[in-house]
Design a protein around this motif. Structure first.
Motif, short mmCIF file in Angstrom:
data_model
loop_
_atom_site.label_atom_id
_atom_site.label_comp_id
_atom_site.label_asym_id
_atom_site.label_seq_id
_atom_site.Cartn_x
_atom_site.Cartn_y
_atom_site.Cartn_z
N GLY A 62 -6.73 -8.22 2.89
CA GLY A 62 -8.19 -8.59 2.69
C GLY A 62 -8.49 -9.76 1.87
O GLY A 62 -9.71 -9.88 1.47
N PRO A 76 -6.14 -6.07 -5.05
CA PRO A 76 -7.24 -5.24 -4.31
C PRO A 76 -6.61 -3.73 -4.61
O PRO A 76 -5.42 -3.36 -4.70
CB PRO A 76 -7.29 -5.80 -3.19
CG PRO A 76 -6.07 -6.62 -2.74
CD PRO A 76 -5.39 -7.09 -4.10
N THR A 77 -7.59 -2.92 -4.88
CA THR A 77 -7.36 -1.42 -4.44
C THR A 77 -7.05 -1.03 -3.10
O THR A 77 -7.37 -1.81 -2.38
CB THR A 77 -8.49 -0.55 -5.16
OG1 THR A 77 -9.65 -0.86 -4.21
CG2 THR A 77 -9.14 -1.17 -6.35
N ASN A 79 -8.29 1.27 -1.38
CA ASN A 79 -9.61 1.49 -0.79
C ASN A 79 -10.36 0.20 -0.11
O ASN A 79 -11.04 0.31 0.71
CB ASN A 79 -10.73 2.29 -1.38
CG ASN A 79 -10.20 3.88 -1.87
OD1 ASN A 79 -9.47 4.35 -0.96
ND2 ASN A 79 -10.50 4.24 -2.79
N SER A 80 -9.98 -0.89 -0.89
CA SER A 80 -10.55 -2.05 -0.27
C SER A 80 -9.85 -3.01 0.54
O SER A 80 -10.14 -3.97 1.12
CB SER A 80 -10.81 -3.20 -1.51
OG SER A 80 -9.63 -3.58 -2.09
N LYS A 86 -4.05 -0.11 5.79
CA LYS A 86 -4.02 1.29 5.17
C LYS A 86 -3.05 2.24 5.90
O LYS A 86 -2.63 2.97 5.35
CB LYS A 86 -5.60 1.90 5.11
CG LYS A 86 -6.34 1.10 3.93
CD LYS A 86 -7.84 1.92 4.04
CE LYS A 86 -8.67 1.40 3.14
NZ LYS A 86 -10.13 1.73 2.96
#
Length: 198
Positions: A62, A76-77, A79-80, A86
């Motif tokens: 992302g 980035p995490t 979730n991001s 994912k």
């Protein structure tokens, strides 16, 4: 700026991201729609990479290429991350890390580095000399053209192909060129090579 340093920095960043999210080069190749060999070559610090490919890899997380290539940029995490990334991370957690099933790693570059460490700056040699040392020291059978390819491509930080050809009496065909040590193998690189070969 030195291209080898840039590739080395990028490889370190990519390695951090792979470890952080439990992904392999196969996963990145799949998600970025690029050739796995391209990614393996970058991680091995033995090849270049195009801007388009940098962007494709960055977008797996992302990010834009300039964000991903910035060592100070925060990772980035989960979730991001993009949804398809994912899903791939979940798949990889379930299946386990992908491992090459074909052949045991030869660590040919590392073996050549150990041999080159015996030479001094300015020394000249033929690829045949390295082939003979590989057989003698490591029982590694390899042809001179494969060694030459490694010297010119992935080990060009240390080696320069000269224009001086070896002329053998009574032998026909293309004459091999001498290679010259332009930079001694550092203690760190030698230690890393020996560690991988163990």
């Amino acid at each position: 700026m030195n291209e080898n340093n840039l590739i080395s920095e990028y490889a370190q960043i990519l390695d951090i991201y792979l470890n952080k999210f439990g992904l392999s080069t196969l996963d990145i190749a799949y998600l970025a729609k690029v050739n796995k060999k391209t990614i393996d070559t970058v991680l091995a610090k033995s090849g270049g990479i195009e801007l388009y490919t940098l962007e494709a890899i960055s977008q797996v997380f992302g990010l834009r290429y300039f964000e991903f290539g910035d060592p100070s940029f925060k990772i980035p995490t989960f979730n991001s991350l993009p949804e398809h990334t994912k899903i791939r991370i979940a798949f990889r957690k379930q299946e386990g890390l992908y491992h090459e099933k074909s052949y045991e790693k030869r660590f040919l570059n590392e073996k050549i580095i150990v041999i080159l460490a015996k030479y001094s700056k300015g020394d000249e040699f033929l690829s045949e000399h390295i082939v003979n040392q590989l057989i003698e020291d490591f029982k590694e059978k390899v042809n001179a053209s494969e060694v030459s390819k490694r010297l010119v491509n992935s080990l060009n930080e240390y080696i320069l192909q000269t224009k001086k050809a070896y002329t053998r009496k009574g032998k026909r065909g293309r004459k091999p060129f001498y290679y010259k040590i332009i930079k001694g193998i550092s203690k760190k690189d030698l230690a890393l090579a020996k560690e991988k070969i163990k």
